[in-house]
Write a protein that holds these residues in place. Structure first.
Motif, PDB file in Angstrom:
ATOM      1  N   SER A   1      -8.822  27.511 111.697  1.00 16.99           N
ATOM      2  CA  SER A   1      -9.298  27.729 110.411  1.00 16.99           C
ATOM      3  C   SER A   1      -8.685  29.303 109.859  1.00 16.99           C
ATOM      4  N   GLU A   2      -8.388  29.317 108.742  1.00 16.95           N
ATOM      5  CA  GLU A   2      -8.030  30.407 107.978  1.00 16.95           C
ATOM      6  C   GLU A   2      -8.993  30.388 106.686  1.00 16.95           C
ATOM      7  N   GLY A   3     -10.118  31.085 106.595  1.00 20.88           N
ATOM      8  CA  GLY A   3     -10.997  31.121 105.347  1.00 20.88           C
ATOM      9  C   GLY A   3     -11.414  29.550 104.994  1.00 20.88           C
ATOM     10  N   ALA A   4     -11.101  29.187 103.872  1.00 20.52           N
ATOM     11  CA  ALA A   4     -11.531  28.049 103.359  1.00 20.52           C
ATOM     12  C   ALA A   4     -10.636  26.817 103.955  1.00 20.52           C
ATOM     13  N   GLU A   5      -9.145  27.323 104.599  1.00 18.96           N
ATOM     14  CA  GLU A   5      -8.461  26.196 105.112  1.00 18.96           C
ATOM     15  C   GLU A   5      -8.549  25.928 106.372  1.00 18.96           C
TER      16      GLU A   5
END
Length: 311
Positions: free
Chosen positions: A168-172
C-alpha cells in the motif's frame, strides 16, 4: 493487572500470567470494536493520576483460543461464521481463521515482513460479499504482505494456486510479483504479473502479465466454455486498464493490449449451434467454411494449424 480470562457461553480458561485469554462461542463480533478495545485498555492505556505520577499501562497480550463466532464483521464486511485464534509470537501476532470459504493464517510483525498463507479460498464465497469499490472516498490500506494461496476454487471447481506481494502507498494498492497456475494458465517467476488499484473517486485498476499454457482448450473447459481450440503450447500477453476496483473487471469496459501467440494445434469440429467460447473467439466460423468447401472428410478431427498469433 497480571492475567485475565474471558469466555462466551462457557467457563473461562485458567489464568496465565501476561495473557488476556478469550474463548467460547459468541453470536456476534465486530473486529473493529475489538481492535479499539485492545488499543484502549491493553496497548495505549497510560492514565495520569492527580499527583502526576504515571501509572504503568496494562501489558497483557491477547490470546484467542478457537473462538467460534456465528457472525463476524471484518472491515465492515459480514464474513459469516468463523473460528478464530490469535496469539502473540516473537513480538508479533499469529492469527488463524477458518470459515466456510476461507482457511488461512496471518503472521503480522509491525515494521517487519508479514505474511498471509491461505490454505483454501473459494471465490464463490468471496464474490458473494459486497467488496468496496473504492469510489466513495474510502481507501483500503494494508501492511506489506507476502501472500500465498495453495488451493483456489470456485465452488466444486479447483482453479489452482497463486502467490504475490501486497503493498500500500496511500491510495495505491499493488499486488506485485504475481506467480500463478490457474485454470491451466501460468504466470511464471521469470515473467510475473502485476496489478495496481488506484482508489478514490477516479478509481481504476491496471493489470499486466504474460500467461503461458499448454492446451488452451483445457483452460476454456475449466472456465465453463466449450473446447473451441486444442493447442500444444502458447501464451497470452495482457496489459489492461478498467474503471473501478479489481472485481469490477469487464472486457467491454477495458482498454489496452491483448496479444496471442499460439503454436501448433487444431480447431475441433463443433455442432452448428455451438455457443460460448466458440462464438466469443469467432474465428470466422471456420467449421462452417470447411463444410461448405466440401473438405469435411479431410478434417474429420478438426481444422489443423501451424501457428496463430494476433493482437
Amino acid at each position: 493487572l497480571q492475567a485475565a480470562a474471558l469466555a462466551f457461553g462457557e467457563a473461562p480458561a485458567g489464568l496465565r500470567a501476561g495473557l488476556l485469554r478469550v474463548s467460547g462461542r459468541a453470536a456476534f463480533a465486530d473486529a473493529a470494536q475489538w481492535q479499539r478495545f485492545l488499543a484502549d485498555y491493553f496497548k495505549d492505556a497510560a492514565p495520569q493520576p492527580a499527583d502526576g505520577e504515571p501509572i504503568k499501562a496494562a501489558t497483557l497480550a491477547p490470546s484467542v483460543e478457537q473462538l467460534r463466532i456465528d457472525q463476524l464483521v471484518l472491515g465492515g464486511q459480514d464474513i459469516g461464521s468463523a473460528v478464530l485464534s490469535v496469539a502473540e509470537e516473537n513480538g508479533g501476532l499469529r492469527v488463524t481463521a477458518e470459515t466456510d470459504w476461507l482457511r488461512g493464517e496471518l503472521l503480522y510483525n509491525e515494521g517487519d515482513s508479514s505474511s498471509l498463507a491461505i490454505d483454501y479460498l473459494d471465490l464463490a464465497g468471496l464474490e458473494a460479499m459486497e467488496l468496496p469499490a473504492g469510489s466513495d472516498g474510502r481507501i483500503i490500506e494494508v501492511p506489506a504482505l507476502a501472500v500465498t494461496v495453495d488451493e483456489l476454487r470456485r465452488g466444486e471447481t479447483l482453479l489452482g494456486q497463486l502467490a504475490f506481494d501486497l503493498r500500500s502507498e496511500g491510495a495505491e494498492l499493488r499486488a506485485e510479483n504475481i506467480t500463478a497456475e490457474i485454470a491451466a494458465l501460468q504466470l511464471r517467476k521469470d515473467q510475473p504479473g502485476e496489478l495496481s488499484w488506484h482508489q478514490g473517486q477516479d478509481s481504476s485498476t491496471t493489470f499486466s502479465g504474460r500467461f503461458h499454457f499448454g492446451d488452451l482448450g483445457q483452460t476454456l473447459e475449466q472456465l465453463g466454455y466449450q473446447e473451441a481450440i486444442v493447442t500444444d503450447e502458447g501464451s497470452l500477453e495482457l496489459s489492461l486498464e478498467w474503471p473501478g476496483a479489481p472485481q469490477a473487471f469487464s472486457l467491454g469496459q477495458s482498454q489496452g493490449l491483448l496479444g496471442v501467440d499460439i503454436g501448433r494445434g487444431h480447431f475441433p469440429q463443433a455442432p452448428g449451434g455451438a455457443s460460448g467460447a466458440l462464438r466469443v473467439v469467432s474465428i470466422l466460423n471456420l467449421a462452417e467454411i470447411v463444410q461448405r468447401l466440401s473438405l469435411t472428410q479431410m478434417f474429420e478431427s478438426g481444422i489443423p494449424f501451424n501457428k496463430v498469433d494476433g493482437e
